[in-house]
Design a protein around this motif. Sequence first.
Motif, PDB file in Angstrom:
ATOM      1  N   LEU A   1       0.822  -1.219   0.000  1.00 10.40           N
ATOM      2  CA  LEU A   1       0.000   0.000   0.000  1.00 10.40           C
ATOM      3  C   LEU A   1       0.848   1.259   0.000  1.00 10.40           C
ATOM      4  CD1 LEU A   1      -2.662  -1.199   2.600  1.00 10.40           C
ATOM      5  CD2 LEU A   1      -2.918  -1.096   0.115  1.00 10.40           C
TER       6      LEU A   1
ATOM      7  N   THR B   1      -4.826   1.238  -3.857  1.00 11.21           N
ATOM      8  CA  THR B   1      -5.843   0.464  -3.144  1.00 11.21           C
ATOM      9  C   THR B   1      -6.862  -0.135  -4.104  1.00 11.21           C
ATOM     10  OG1 THR B   1      -7.075   2.495  -2.848  1.00 11.21           O
ATOM     11  CG2 THR B   1      -5.684   1.775  -1.009  1.00 11.21           C
ATOM     12  N   ASP B   2      -6.652   0.084  -5.416  1.00 14.73           N
ATOM     13  CA  ASP B   2      -7.637  -0.429  -6.380  1.00 14.73           C
ATOM     14  C   ASP B   2      -7.208  -1.776  -6.947  1.00 14.73           C
ATOM     15  OD1 ASP B   2      -5.464   0.656  -7.638  1.00 14.73           O
ATOM     16  OD2 ASP B   2      -6.579   1.446  -9.335  1.00 14.73           O
TER      17      ASP B   2
ATOM     18  N   GLU C   1      -7.241  -4.733  -5.407  1.00 14.87           N
ATOM     19  CA  GLU C   1      -7.929  -5.917  -4.865  1.00 14.87           C
ATOM     20  C   GLU C   1      -6.951  -6.934  -4.302  1.00 14.87           C
ATOM     21  OE1 GLU C   1     -10.913  -6.490  -4.240  1.00 14.87           O
ATOM     22  OE2 GLU C   1     -12.198  -5.335  -5.576  1.00 14.87           O
ATOM     23  N   ILE C   2      -6.272  -6.506  -3.276  1.00 12.49           N
ATOM     24  CA  ILE C   2      -5.239  -7.350  -2.661  1.00 12.49           C
ATOM     25  C   ILE C   2      -5.859  -8.506  -1.880  1.00 12.49           C
ATOM     26  CG2 ILE C   2      -3.416  -7.327  -0.890  1.00 12.49           C
ATOM     27  CD1 ILE C   2      -3.002  -4.326  -1.696  1.00 12.49           C
TER      28      ILE C   2
ATOM     29  N   GLU D   1      -8.231 -13.763   2.059  1.00 12.69           N
ATOM     30  CA  GLU D   1      -9.342 -12.827   2.267  1.00 12.69           C
ATOM     31  C   GLU D   1      -9.091 -11.637   1.363  1.00 12.69           C
ATOM     32  OE1 GLU D   1     -11.771 -13.455   4.301  1.00 12.69           O
ATOM     33  OE2 GLU D   1     -10.966 -14.941   5.715  1.00 12.69           O
ATOM     34  N   ARG D   2     -10.121 -11.153   0.700  1.00 11.72           N
ATOM     35  CA  ARG D   2      -9.913  -9.944  -0.102  1.00 11.72           C
ATOM     36  C   ARG D   2      -9.913  -8.735   0.819  1.00 11.72           C
ATOM     37  NH1 ARG D   2     -14.422 -10.213  -4.220  1.00 11.72           N
ATOM     38  NH2 ARG D   2     -13.807  -8.067  -4.662  1.00 11.72           N
ATOM     39  N   LEU D   3      -8.913  -7.871   0.600  1.00 14.59           N
ATOM     40  CA  LEU D   3      -8.788  -6.683   1.457  1.00 14.59           C
ATOM     41  C   LEU D   3     -10.053  -5.835   1.383  1.00 14.59           C
ATOM     42  CD1 LEU D   3      -6.734  -5.279   3.313  1.00 14.59           C
ATOM     43  CD2 LEU D   3      -5.914  -4.006   1.336  1.00 14.59           C
ATOM     44  N   GLN D   4     -10.559  -5.679   0.152  1.00 15.50           N
ATOM     45  CA  GLN D   4     -11.811  -4.919  -0.003  1.00 15.50           C
ATOM     46  C   GLN D   4     -12.971  -5.874  -0.261  1.00 15.50           C
ATOM     47  OE1 GLN D   4      -9.181  -4.125  -2.263  1.00 15.50           O
ATOM     48  NE2 GLN D   4      -8.554  -2.043  -1.731  1.00 15.50           N
TER      49      GLN D   4
END
Lengths: 438, 438
Positions: free
Chosen positions: A55, A60-61, A63-64, B68-71
Motif C-alpha cells: 500500500l 488500493t484499487d 484488490e489485494i 481474504e480480499r482486502l476490499q
Amino acid sequence: MSHPYRPRPISGFPELLPEVRLVEQAYLDKIRRTFERHGFASIETPSVEELDVLLAKGETDKEIYVLERLQADDASAKDARLGLHYDLTVPFARYVAQHFNELTFPFKRYQMQRVWRGERPQEGRYREFQQCDVDVIGVDNLALSFDADIPAVAMEAIKSLGVDDVRLHVSNRKILDGYLQVLGIEDRVTAIRWLDKLDKLGNVPVVAGLAAAGIEFEAAAAAVALAAIPVGDPAWADKARKLAAQSNTTFDTGVEELTTVLDTLAALGIDNVAADLSLARGFDYYTGSVYEGRFINYPGYGSVVAGGRYDDLAGSFINKKLPGVGISLGFSRLFAKLQAEGRLPIGPSTPTQVLVALPSDERRALALATAKQLRDRGLNVEIYHAPQKLARQLTYAEKKGIPFVWFPPFDDDGKHEVKDMGAKTQSEADPRTWNLPA
Amino acid sequence: MSHPYRPRPISGFPELLPEVRLVEQAYLDKIRRTFERHGFASIETPSVEELDVLLAKGETDKEIYVLERLQADDASAKDARLGLHYDLTVPFARYVAQHFNELTFPFKRYQMQRVWRGERPQEGRYREFQQCDVDVIGVDNLALSFDADIPAVAMEAIKSLGVDDVRLHVSNRKILDGYLQVLGIEDRVTAIRWLDKLDKLGNVPVVAGLAAAGIEFEAAAAAVALAAIPVGDPAWADKARKLAAQSNTTFDTGVEELTTVLDTLAALGIDNVAADLSLARGFDYYTGSVYEGRFINYPGYGSVVAGGRYDDLAGSFINKKLPGVGISLGFSRLFAKLQAEGRLPIGPSTPTQVLVALPSDERRALALATAKQLRDRGLNVEIYHAPQKLARQLTYAEKKGIPFVWFPPFDDDGKHEVKDMGAKTQSEADPRTWNLPA
C-alpha cells in the motif's frame, strides 16, 4: 467409495492440460532466453509482501488478497499482515531498497512469477496470473538508452513466440504533464486518469469527465485534442508542438525523449512501434517514457505488455534516488488469447520422445538398459509399464503423441527396431548411436 | 525524500540475491531435465484450492493460509473459501479427478511449484517453499515397477546437483500394518503416528506413548522392536519375519514388495538406498511403499525428499480407483542446507557472458551491432550503458562476474578486441565468429 467433494474449476484461477502446459513452458523458456541473452539476471521475491509495502504507493484499487492462518492463534495476531503481491514492480522496488548494498548498479533483472488480484474474472483477466517483467534501476541517474532497450527486449521476447501482431504504443508522461501545465490544469493526476480512459470511453465522455472534475471546458477539450493525434502519426511531434503553442520545459523534454526513444527502437530493428499521445498509464509512478503493447488483430483486448520509466519507486523505501525503467509482459493474458484464437502449436501431452516397448517381464532389464543408453545421450525416454500386447503399447504412444516407439529384441538373436509414429516406418537401430531425425 | 516504510525480511519467506538465484535456477533446470528425460510431463495447478479440497483428507495440521480480499464486499461472501496449497499431492489428486477424461493413464507428471504452510519458521522449514514432485497415477492398478522408478528419478535428480550424500530410506506400510495386526493392535493409525516419531523421541517415549494410547505394553514393545531393526540391515526381511512369528497376508505382501523395490533400485544403479522399517510417514494416505531421503552428513536435519504409494487419493474426488505413487523433493529445504554449509557453486550475479564496452556515444551503433552479432549466436550480451572511462566499465564487469569484455574499435581503422577477465589476457577477435572458450 466416498467422494465428499466433486472438484470443479475455480473462477479466475486457470489451469492447463499437459499438452497446453508444454506449449506454455516452451514459451516461458523462450522469453527467459531472450531476457538472459540481453544480460538480465533472474530474481524471485516471496509471493507475499507486508501490507504496508503493497500500500506504500497508495494503490488500493488492486484488490489485494490478504493471508489469514486457518488455525490462527493469539501469537500470530502480533505478526504483520501479509498480502499476495498484485504486480512484480512493487516487490522489485522493495527488493532493491532492501538489498541495496549487495547489488551492482545499474541493476538489470527479470522476474517471471505469478501475481494475484481479487478482481472479477473476465476474458484475459484472471485472479492468478503470470507476469514476465524486465526492469533496470540505476543510482541517481539512468541512461535514456534503457528507455528503448527495455521495450525492445519485451518485443523481441514476444516475437520469439512467433507472435508478430503486437504493436507497441509509446509516449512520454512529460509531454502530457507539460501540456497540462500549459493549459493551466492543476490536478494533473486526475486529468491523466481521465485521459487514460479515452480509449475505452471516447472523446466526449472524457471531456465531460474532465469538466466534472473542475477543469474548464476549453482546457479539457484541448487536452483531448493532444491525445487525439492519430496513433503512429509520423508528424506527431510537430502537431503536438503546434497544439502546445507556448514553450514549456517539461513538454519539450518529453517530446525530445520520445523522439530519441522512437529513433533508437527503429535503429534496434523493432517493428510495430507507434507514438501514441493518448497513452497515459493510470499508475501515478511513471515519470517519463510509457509503453503499452496491444494485439493489432484484437483491438478490444487490452494490453499484453505495459511499463514505463519511474523516478522514485524504490525511493519509497530508502533514502536514495533510484530511477528505473521497466516493462511487464502479461504472459497469462497473451497466452490465453493465443489459445482462444487457436494460435498455439499444441502437440504431444508428454515430453517423451521415445517409448521403449516392454516385450516381456523377462526382458525388462534389456528395456531398462536400452532406455538408459538413449537417455544418456539426452533423449527423453520412458519404458512401457507392463508386458501387454504391442498394439496396446502403440496406442499409449499414439494417445500421448510420443513420436518414436523402440522395440528391444524379443529374443537373443533379434535386433533393436524403432518405429516412427508419424511416418509409420520401422527400421533397425542401435540404441548406442540412434538419434532423433534432424 | 519520504520513506514511510523501511523494508525488512519476512520470517519464513526467503529470497535470494541474484548470484544465489542463478545457482537455484540452474539446479531447478537440472531437476526438470531429469524428470523430462524420464518422460514426466509438467503440470501446474493454481496456488489455491477450495478449502473443502485441502481438508478432504482431514489434514488440519498443515497450517493452511486462507485468502481474504482486502476490499471484500457482500458479493464475495458467497464465494467458496480458498486456501493456499500446502503440498502438491492433494492438488495433483484433485487435478486428475477433475480432468480424468482428458488424460491418458498411467499419467506421469512432474510439478515444481511453491507451497505454503503457516508454521513457525525454523532451520530448513519455511512458510513459502518450493517442492518438486513426480507422481504416476494409474486406473484400477499400477505396476509395482513404478515404486522403484519414482524414487530412482528423485535420487537421480539430486545426484544431478552434485549432491551424493542423501540416503533414501525405504519401507512399506503393509509391513507395519500387517505386523500391528499380528500384535492385535487395532488403532493402527495412532500406532503408526507414534512409531513415526521414533526417530525424534527414541524407543522409550514411543513405547510409553503407545501404552498411553491404550496399547498393551508388550505389543507396544514388540512394535518398537520391528522399527528398531537397523537402517540398511541386509537381513531386515529375515529379522522382520522372525519378529512377526506368525503369517499374515498384509505383512507378507509388504515384505515381498519391499524386497522387489530394493532389488529394482539396485538394478537401476541407485546408490545410498537402505531398508528402514522404522519409516512410517505420518500421512495416513500411504498404503504401500514409503520413502524418505535424508542427508547422511546432517542426520538431524530431517528429510529432503519423501513420498510413497497411495491407493485412493484421487478417489477422494471421483468414483474411480486411481492408485498412485509419488515423491516430493523438498527443494527449498535441500537448497537452504547446501547454502548454509557453503556447498553452492556461487559465481557471477548475472547471466551476461560478454559485456560490450561503449567507447563513445558516436560509436553506440557499432556497439549495438557487435552485441547483436554475438547474441545471434546465442551468447548472453549486454552493452555498457554510458561512454565512461574504460576502467569504470571493467569494474562493472568485474563486480558482476562477467567473464569477457568486448572492445569495439575506437576508430574506423581499429580492430575488435576481447578481454578474458579471468585469465587477464586480451586479443583481437571477430564478432561474427568468436565464441566462448570450451
